[in-house]
Design a protein around this motif. Structure first.
Motif, PDB file in Angstrom:
ATOM      1  N   MET A   1     -11.993  -1.522  47.548  1.00  0.00           N
ATOM      2  CA  MET A   1     -11.837  -2.870  48.085  1.00  0.00           C
ATOM      3  C   MET A   1     -10.369  -3.173  48.393  1.00  0.00           C
ATOM      4  SD  MET A   1     -13.639  -5.406  48.976  1.00  0.00           S
ATOM      5  CE  MET A   1     -13.459  -7.106  49.448  1.00  0.00           C
ATOM      6  N   LEU A   2      -9.475  -2.749  47.498  1.00  0.00           N
ATOM      7  CA  LEU A   2      -8.049  -2.964  47.732  1.00  0.00           C
ATOM      8  C   LEU A   2      -7.579  -2.231  48.982  1.00  0.00           C
ATOM      9  CD1 LEU A   2      -6.629  -2.749  44.096  1.00  0.00           C
ATOM     10  CD2 LEU A   2      -6.935  -4.793  45.511  1.00  0.00           C
ATOM     11  N   LEU A   3      -8.151  -1.050  49.220  1.00  0.00           N
ATOM     12  CA  LEU A   3      -7.799  -0.301  50.426  1.00  0.00           C
ATOM     13  C   LEU A   3      -8.206  -1.061  51.682  1.00  0.00           C
ATOM     14  CD1 LEU A   3      -8.671   3.399  49.516  1.00  0.00           C
ATOM     15  CD2 LEU A   3      -6.420   2.466  50.049  1.00  0.00           C
ATOM     16  N   LEU A   4      -9.375  -1.712  51.635  1.00  0.00           N
ATOM     17  CA  LEU A   4      -9.821  -2.493  52.785  1.00  0.00           C
ATOM     18  C   LEU A   4      -8.882  -3.675  53.036  1.00  0.00           C
ATOM     19  CD1 LEU A   4     -13.697  -2.605  52.334  1.00  0.00           C
ATOM     20  CD2 LEU A   4     -12.437  -1.568  54.230  1.00  0.00           C
ATOM     21  N   VAL A   5      -8.476  -4.352  51.975  1.00  0.00           N
ATOM     22  CA  VAL A   5      -7.548  -5.473  52.111  1.00  0.00           C
ATOM     23  C   VAL A   5      -6.222  -4.988  52.692  1.00  0.00           C
ATOM     24  CG1 VAL A   5      -6.225  -7.215  50.863  1.00  0.00           C
ATOM     25  CG2 VAL A   5      -8.624  -6.778  50.246  1.00  0.00           C
ATOM     26  N   ALA A   6      -5.728  -3.862  52.168  1.00  0.00           N
ATOM     27  CA  ALA A   6      -4.467  -3.307  52.669  1.00  0.00           C
ATOM     28  C   ALA A   6      -4.579  -2.934  54.138  1.00  0.00           C
ATOM     29  CB  ALA A   6      -4.075  -2.082  51.837  1.00  0.00           C
ATOM     30  N   TRP A   7      -5.741  -2.399  54.514  1.00  0.00           N
ATOM     31  CA  TRP A   7      -5.970  -2.008  55.909  1.00  0.00           C
ATOM     32  C   TRP A   7      -5.920  -3.216  56.834  1.00  0.00           C
ATOM     33  CZ3 TRP A   7      -6.242  -0.104  60.442  1.00  0.00           C
ATOM     34  CH2 TRP A   7      -7.264  -0.405  61.334  1.00  0.00           C
ATOM     35  N   TYR A   8      -6.584  -4.295  56.450  1.00  0.00           N
ATOM     36  CA  TYR A   8      -6.610  -5.477  57.301  1.00  0.00           C
ATOM     37  C   TYR A   8      -5.251  -6.171  57.364  1.00  0.00           C
ATOM     38  CZ  TYR A   8     -11.632  -5.134  57.978  1.00  0.00           C
ATOM     39  OH  TYR A   8     -12.867  -4.701  58.351  1.00  0.00           O
ATOM     40  N   ILE A 112     -11.642   1.247  68.793  1.00  0.00           N
ATOM     41  CA  ILE A 112     -12.335   2.508  69.076  1.00  0.00           C
ATOM     42  C   ILE A 112     -11.862   3.660  68.196  1.00  0.00           C
ATOM     43  CG2 ILE A 112     -12.826   4.195  70.905  1.00  0.00           C
ATOM     44  CD1 ILE A 112     -12.548   1.940  72.911  1.00  0.00           C
ATOM     45  N   ILE A 113     -10.633   3.602  67.726  1.00  0.00           N
ATOM     46  CA  ILE A 113     -10.100   4.716  66.928  1.00  0.00           C
ATOM     47  C   ILE A 113      -9.839   4.301  65.482  1.00  0.00           C
ATOM     48  CG2 ILE A 113      -8.203   6.354  66.674  1.00  0.00           C
ATOM     49  CD1 ILE A 113      -7.837   6.273  69.697  1.00  0.00           C
ATOM     50  N   ALA A 114      -9.006   3.275  65.301  1.00  0.00           N
ATOM     51  CA  ALA A 114      -8.544   2.940  63.954  1.00  0.00           C
ATOM     52  C   ALA A 114      -9.654   2.401  63.060  1.00  0.00           C
ATOM     53  CB  ALA A 114      -7.405   1.926  64.038  1.00  0.00           C
ATOM     54  N   ALA A 115     -10.361   1.380  63.529  1.00  0.00           N
ATOM     55  CA  ALA A 115     -11.397   0.761  62.698  1.00  0.00           C
ATOM     56  C   ALA A 115     -12.501   1.743  62.310  1.00  0.00           C
ATOM     57  CB  ALA A 115     -11.979  -0.453  63.405  1.00  0.00           C
ATOM     58  N   PRO A 116     -13.059   2.526  63.253  1.00  0.00           N
ATOM     59  CA  PRO A 116     -14.108   3.475  62.849  1.00  0.00           C
ATOM     60  C   PRO A 116     -13.631   4.493  61.816  1.00  0.00           C
ATOM     61  CG  PRO A 116     -14.140   3.167  65.221  1.00  0.00           C
ATOM     62  CD  PRO A 116     -12.908   2.481  64.723  1.00  0.00           C
ATOM     63  N   ILE A 117     -12.436   5.028  61.989  1.00  0.00           N
ATOM     64  CA  ILE A 117     -11.955   6.053  61.066  1.00  0.00           C
ATOM     65  C   ILE A 117     -11.684   5.469  59.682  1.00  0.00           C
ATOM     66  CG2 ILE A 117     -10.036   7.604  60.546  1.00  0.00           C
ATOM     67  CD1 ILE A 117      -9.835   8.220  63.516  1.00  0.00           C
ATOM     68  N   ILE A 118     -10.902   4.406  59.621  1.00  0.00           N
ATOM     69  CA  ILE A 118     -10.494   3.881  58.320  1.00  0.00           C
ATOM     70  C   ILE A 118     -11.651   3.205  57.588  1.00  0.00           C
ATOM     71  CG2 ILE A 118      -9.018   2.192  57.177  1.00  0.00           C
ATOM     72  CD1 ILE A 118      -6.834   2.873  59.115  1.00  0.00           C
ATOM     73  N   GLU A 119     -12.428   2.384  58.299  1.00  0.00           N
ATOM     74  CA  GLU A 119     -13.554   1.715  57.637  1.00  0.00           C
ATOM     75  C   GLU A 119     -14.589   2.712  57.146  1.00  0.00           C
ATOM     76  OE1 GLU A 119     -15.102  -1.265  60.230  1.00  0.00           O
ATOM     77  OE2 GLU A 119     -13.331  -2.554  60.078  1.00  0.00           O
ATOM     78  N   GLU A 120     -14.857   3.740  57.939  1.00  0.00           N
ATOM     79  CA  GLU A 120     -15.862   4.722  57.512  1.00  0.00           C
ATOM     80  C   GLU A 120     -15.355   5.585  56.365  1.00  0.00           C
ATOM     81  OE1 GLU A 120     -19.001   4.652  58.460  1.00  0.00           O
ATOM     82  OE2 GLU A 120     -18.347   2.891  59.573  1.00  0.00           O
ATOM     83  N   ALA A 149     -20.884  -5.598  56.149  1.00  0.00           N
ATOM     84  CA  ALA A 149     -21.232  -6.859  56.821  1.00  0.00           C
ATOM     85  C   ALA A 149     -20.380  -8.010  56.315  1.00  0.00           C
ATOM     86  CB  ALA A 149     -22.716  -7.164  56.608  1.00  0.00           C
ATOM     87  N   ALA A 150     -20.068  -7.994  55.020  1.00  0.00           N
ATOM     88  CA  ALA A 150     -19.342  -9.109  54.417  1.00  0.00           C
ATOM     89  C   ALA A 150     -17.869  -9.141  54.800  1.00  0.00           C
ATOM     90  CB  ALA A 150     -19.489  -9.060  52.899  1.00  0.00           C
ATOM     91  N   ILE A 151     -17.242  -7.970  54.929  1.00  0.00           N
ATOM     92  CA  ILE A 151     -15.791  -7.935  55.144  1.00  0.00           C
ATOM     93  C   ILE A 151     -15.382  -8.464  56.506  1.00  0.00           C
ATOM     94  CG2 ILE A 151     -15.398  -6.015  53.550  1.00  0.00           C
ATOM     95  CD1 ILE A 151     -15.269  -4.161  55.973  1.00  0.00           C
ATOM     96  N   HIS A 152     -16.327  -8.567  57.439  1.00  0.00           N
ATOM     97  CA  HIS A 152     -15.970  -9.091  58.756  1.00  0.00           C
ATOM     98  C   HIS A 152     -15.901 -10.619  58.770  1.00  0.00           C
ATOM     99  CE1 HIS A 152     -17.044  -4.959  59.889  1.00  0.00           C
ATOM    100  NE2 HIS A 152     -16.263  -5.163  60.944  1.00  0.00           N
TER     101      HIS A 152
END
Length: 246
Positions: A1-8, A112-120, A149-152
Motif C-alpha cells: 500500500m505504501l508503494l502505491l501511495v509513493a507511486w501516486y 499506457i506504460i507507467a501505470a500498467p507496469i507499476i500498478e500490476e 478499484a478503490a485506489i482510483h
C-alpha cells in the motif's frame, strides 16, 4: 500500500514540470521501479517467483484477445454506472495539463506504460502472488481487484474497475506471469486514451448514454464478453503447451 501511495505522489509531481521533462521523469520512475523489483541477484529467483516476472505460459495472441472482452466489459459497466449516477463530478488534474504544447505526451506515457507496469507489479505481482499462498487464488484475486478499484478514488468507476481487476488478476493466475496483466492493462488504457480524445458535450453524451439502445448494447456487450472470456479460458486449457510468443 505504501508503494502505491509513493507511486501516486511521484506521478503527481510531473504536473509541475514541462512536458518533455515530465515524460523523462515518468520513464525514470518506471525504470527504477522495474530494476529494483525484478533485477536478478542472490534472491533473484525468489523475487521472480513472488512477482511472476517470467515469460507467460500463454501466447501473446491469447493475451491480446483477452483484452478485447476485458475492454468491452470495462466500457459497458462504466457507461451503465454513468447512466445511473450521472457524469463524474471529480476534477481531472490532467485536463488542464494536456492543453499546453506536448502536454499529452507524459499523460499518454503514464497511462499506457507507467501505470500498467507499476500498478500490476504492486497489485498483482507483489500483493496477489503473496496472498495466493496464504488465502488461495480466488480470495487473492478478489483482494487485489478490490484494492485496484478503490485506489482510483472514483465511485462511478468502481464497478468497472473491479471487474477489470478480476480479469487482470485471473490472467496472472492463469498464465503465472505478471506481464500478461501488464499487456492487457496497457491495451485497455490505450483504448480509453483514444476514446478520451473524441470531443463531446457532457449533456448530449449523458442523453445518449441513458437511451435504451445504448443500455441494451452495454448489456449485450457484458454478456458477450463473459462468454468470450469463458471460451478463451477453456481454449487455453485444451492447449496447455502454447508457447510464449506464437
Amino acid at each position: 500500500m505504501l508503494l502505491l501511495v509513493a507511486w501516486y505522489v511521484a506521478l503527481g509531481a510531473f504536473l509541475f514540470m514541462r512536458p518533455v521533462a515530465a515524460t523523462a521523469w515518468v520513464l525514470a520512475i518506471v525504470a527504477a521501479f522495474v530494476v529494483v523489483h525484478v533485477r536478478p541477484g542472490r534472491k533473484g529467483r525468489r523475487r521472480q517467483a513472488r512477482l511472476g516476472a517470467r515469460v507467460p505460459r500463454m501466447s501473446m495472441r491469447w493475451i491480446a484477445l483477452v483484452s478485447v472482452p476485458a475492454q468491452a466489459t470495462n466500457v459497458a459497466l462504466a457507461i451503465l454506472a454513468i447512466a445511473v449516477a450521472g457524469m463524474p463530478s471529480d476534477v481531472d488534474p490532467f485536463a488542464k495539463y494536456v492543453t499546453q504544447p506536448l502536454g499529452w505526451l507524459p499523460v499518454v506515457v503514464t497511462a499506457i506504460i507507467a501505470a500498467p507496469i507499476i500498478e500490476e507489479l504492486i497489485l498483482r505481482g507483489m500483493m496477489q502472488r503473496t496472498l495466493e499462498r496464504r488465502i488461495g487464488g480466488p480470495a487473492a484475486i478478489w483482494s487485489s481487484a478490490l484494492l485496484f478499484a478503490a485506489i482510483h478514488l472514483q465511485l462511478v468507476g468502481f464497478l468497472n474497475r473491479l471487474a477489470l481487476g478480476l480479469i487482470l488478476g485471473y490472467a496472472v493466475y492463469r498464465t503465472r506471469s505478471i506481464w500478461s496483466s501488464v499487456l492487457i492493462h496497457a491495451l485497455i488504457n490505450l483504448g480509453i486514451t483514444l476514446l478520451s480524445l473524441i470531443p463531446s458535450d457532457d449533456a448530449k453524451l449523458l442523453s445518449i448514454i441513458r437511451s435504451w439502445p445504448m443500455l441494451l448494447a452495454c448489456t449485450i456487450a457484458i454478456i458477450a464478453s463473459a462468454v468470450a472470456l469463458y471460451w478463451l479460458d477453456r481454449a487455453s486449457r485444451r492447449t496447455p503447451a502454447i508457447t510464449a510468443f506464437s
